[in-house]
Motif scaffolding. Structure first.
Motif: not given
Length: 91
Positions: A31-42, A62-73
């Motif tokens: 569902x696009x609305x659910x995907x947008x909600x998950x993306x916003x939360x992430x 958590x490896x996924x969250x650490x990866x997201x930080x590295x990508x954002x930096x």
């Protein structure tokens, strides 16, 4: 009805119920609305984790969250580098 027919009908009903459940799960996940909600939360979580990195909390465990930080930096550094390059070329 014979017991074999009854058993087949029960198996068929169970298979239909499982299939309906799977279709419902896929519909909810796609569902696009659910995907947008998950993306916003992430995205919010990544921003919070990145702020924590710069305020002394370090990387998340958590490896996924650490990866997201590295990508954002990394994206932030790239944007700053391109901005500096553009500013220096205009001089």
């Amino acid at each position: 009805m014979s017991t074999k027919e009854t058993q087949l009908q029960e198996e068929l009903a169970q298979a239909r119920a499982e299939l309906a459940s799977t279709v419902d799960e896929l519909s909810a996940h796609l569902d696009p609305r659910a995907q947008a909600t998950r993306f916003a939360a992430s995205t919010k979580q990544a921003a919070t984790d990145t702020a924590g990195l710069f305020t002394g909390d370090g990387l998340p465990r958590q490896a996924g969250r650490a990866r997201n930080v590295k990508v954002l930096v990394g994206v932030g550094v790239a944007v700053l580098a391109l901005g500096a390059r553009t500013a220096l070329r205009r001089r």
